[in-house]
Scaffold this motif. Structure first.
Motif, short mmCIF file in Angstrom:
data_model
loop_
_atom_site.label_atom_id
_atom_site.label_comp_id
_atom_site.label_asym_id
_atom_site.label_seq_id
_atom_site.Cartn_x
_atom_site.Cartn_y
_atom_site.Cartn_z
N ARG A 14 8.89 -3.71 -2.71
CA ARG A 14 9.05 -5.25 -2.62
C ARG A 14 7.66 -5.89 -2.73
NH1 ARG A 14 13.45 -7.24 0.10
NH2 ARG A 14 12.37 -8.91 0.74
N GLY A 15 6.67 -5.08 -3.23
CA GLY A 15 5.49 -5.68 -3.84
C GLY A 15 4.58 -5.99 -2.91
N TYR A 16 3.44 -6.79 -3.41
CA TYR A 16 2.08 -7.11 -2.60
C TYR A 16 2.78 -8.11 -1.44
CZ TYR A 16 -1.88 -9.87 -1.46
OH TYR A 16 -2.96 -10.44 -0.81
N GLU A 49 -10.02 -2.54 8.74
CA GLU A 49 -8.55 -3.17 8.78
C GLU A 49 -8.51 -4.37 7.76
OE1 GLU A 49 -7.19 -2.22 13.28
OE2 GLU A 49 -7.40 -4.42 12.51
N TRP A 50 -7.56 -4.26 6.85
CA TRP A 50 -7.11 -5.43 6.13
C TRP A 50 -5.63 -6.04 6.55
CZ3 TRP A 50 -2.99 -6.37 2.97
CH2 TRP A 50 -2.98 -7.24 1.98
N SER A 51 -5.71 -7.27 6.80
CA SER A 51 -4.34 -7.65 7.04
C SER A 51 -4.14 -8.95 6.25
CB SER A 51 -4.51 -7.80 8.79
OG SER A 51 -4.82 -6.70 9.52
N LYS A 52 -2.55 -9.29 6.49
CA LYS A 52 -2.31 -10.48 5.74
C LYS A 52 -1.38 -11.12 6.79
CE LYS A 52 -0.27 -9.84 1.63
NZ LYS A 52 1.50 -9.86 2.10
N ILE A 67 2.83 -1.35 -7.40
CA ILE A 67 1.74 -0.81 -6.73
C ILE A 67 0.58 -1.64 -6.38
CG2 ILE A 67 0.02 1.05 -7.55
CD1 ILE A 67 2.60 2.31 -7.17
N ILE A 68 0.03 -1.38 -5.00
CA ILE A 68 -1.10 -2.40 -4.68
C ILE A 68 -2.34 -1.50 -4.50
CG2 ILE A 68 -1.93 -3.89 -3.07
CD1 ILE A 68 1.63 -3.12 -3.16
N GLY A 69 -3.42 -1.68 -5.29
CA GLY A 69 -4.76 -1.05 -4.65
C GLY A 69 -5.40 -1.41 -3.84
N VAL A 70 -5.71 -0.82 -2.90
CA VAL A 70 -6.82 -1.43 -2.00
C VAL A 70 -7.98 -0.56 -1.87
CG1 VAL A 70 -7.32 -1.93 0.58
CG2 VAL A 70 -4.90 -2.14 -0.36
N LYS A 71 -9.22 -1.13 -2.12
CA LYS A 71 -10.36 -0.41 -2.22
C LYS A 71 -11.47 -0.62 -1.17
CE LYS A 71 -12.35 -0.39 -6.37
NZ LYS A 71 -13.21 -0.58 -7.61
N PHE A 72 -12.04 0.30 -0.62
CA PHE A 72 -12.87 0.24 0.70
C PHE A 72 -14.04 0.86 0.45
CE2 PHE A 72 -8.30 0.76 2.68
CZ PHE A 72 -8.39 -0.23 3.56
N ASN A 73 -15.21 -0.03 0.59
CA ASN A 73 -16.66 0.47 0.40
C ASN A 73 -17.41 0.19 1.56
OD1 ASN A 73 -15.76 -0.83 -2.76
ND2 ASN A 73 -17.15 0.74 -2.93
N ILE A 91 -0.39 2.13 7.54
CA ILE A 91 0.11 1.03 6.68
C ILE A 91 1.26 0.56 7.32
CG2 ILE A 91 0.61 0.05 4.25
CD1 ILE A 91 -1.00 2.93 3.20
N TRP A 92 1.49 -0.79 7.28
CA TRP A 92 3.06 -1.23 7.52
C TRP A 92 3.01 -2.50 6.67
CZ3 TRP A 92 -0.37 -1.22 11.92
CH2 TRP A 92 -1.15 -2.39 12.42
N ASP A 93 4.42 -2.96 6.58
CA ASP A 93 4.86 -4.16 5.95
C ASP A 93 5.58 -5.13 6.89
OD1 ASP A 93 7.49 -3.32 6.37
OD2 ASP A 93 7.85 -2.39 4.61
N GLN A 94 5.96 -6.16 6.18
CA GLN A 94 6.51 -7.40 6.77
C GLN A 94 7.80 -6.76 7.78
OE1 GLN A 94 6.74 -11.01 5.08
NE2 GLN A 94 8.68 -11.42 6.00
#
Length: 282
Positions: free
Chosen positions: A97-99, A129-132, A162-168, A184-187
């Motif tokens: 279902r995408g981003y 953590e990245w959250s939306k 496809i969603i890319g998540v880059k951690f630095n 990882i989890w979705d809505q």
């Protein structure tokens, strides 16, 4: 047949026609338009889906080395890293279902088990953590009590599905990052957890001084530390709880990894509690 009789029979014939006309009555069969149940319960994945079909190739890249991701856990080629050297970890996440559906991506550096209120729970020295939120606002949160890393950043590239998540980040102290755990989890509260072993070996290039009676000293310190860990009890939890105040719309939880307090909305609270990643504050 009289006109009056025809007018009486016509509505009955129309009703019968509707009852036996599938195209009119069941035009939306097979689609869930806001009703009960779950029409799409596929969790986001770094590799294969629940049926075993591979949806992503090269689901994780660590400092330029790319690996396919299997289900749940796997061993990787270990990388030796000096303190002060930058680390880049990129996750390729597939969500059909995408981003817009993706809500949370979590990177945990290091993994061990600790007792919390008599229960064995996972502990992570560093968590990024990245959250939306539901309205599309994104946040990055770093949990690093020992100040083990610096210059933390998260970048997201939307190439749905496809969603890319880059951690630095840059490690500033030597710590055990041999195991990395992603969550990882979705809505729809569909979640996925992966354990990667033999990932990073963070070392220091400074020589360690050898002191007289060092063996005895280390033994005494280890014994003292073990005793202190065993004496952690509920009064400490109560003190931590008093140091944070959540708003009326948020839920007060304790992270299972390090017992740190956190305020989250009701949706995030349900996901964290269901997966044993947090417990309600006492």
């Amino acid at each position: 047949m009289t006109t009056k009789t025809i007018l009486m029979v016509l509505p009955i014939l129309c009703a019968i026609g509707l009852l036996f006309t599938p195209s009119a009555v069941y035009a939306h069969a097979g689609h869930n338009h806001g009703g009960g149940g779950c029409s799409d319960c596929n969790p986001p994945t770094l590799g294969v889906d629940a049926s075993g079909k591979r949806q992503v190739s090269g689901g994780i890249t660590i400092n330029g080395q790319t690996f396919d991701v299997d289900m749940f856990q796997q061993d990787l080629d270990s990388q030796i890293l000096q303190i002060g050297e930058p680390v880049e970890i990129t996750l390729k996440i597939y969500d059909n279902r995408g981003y817009d559906e993706l809500k949370h991506v979590e990177l945990n550096l290091g993994h061990e088990e600790k007792f919390l209120s008599g229960v064995m729970v996972p502990h992570y020295p560093v968590t990024i953590e990245w959250s939306k939120t539901f309205d599309g606002k994104t946040t990055t949160t770093v949990f690093d009590k020992q100040k083990l890393v610096k210059d933390v950043s998260v970048q997201v590239l939307d190439n749905s599905p496809i969603i890319g998540v880059k951690f630095n980040f840059i490690p500033v102290q030597q710590f055990d990052a041999n195991t990395i755990v992603t969550k990882i989890w979705d809505q729809k509260r569909n979640d996925n957890v992966n354990y990667f072993h033999n990932v990073l070996d963070i070392v220091s290039n400074e020589p360690t001084p050898v002191l007289v009676n060092s063996v005895k000293s280390m033994s005494e310190k280890t014994s003292e530390k073990t005793t202190q860990e065993l004496t952690i009890s509920n009064p400490l939890i109560d003190k931590v709880n008093q140091d944070i105040k959540c708003s009326a719309k948020d839920v007060h939880l304790l992270r299972a990894s390090d017992n740190s307090p956190v305020c989250v909305d009701a949706y995030q609270a349900s996901v964290l509690i269901q997966n044993h990643w947090a417990i309600p504050a006492q």
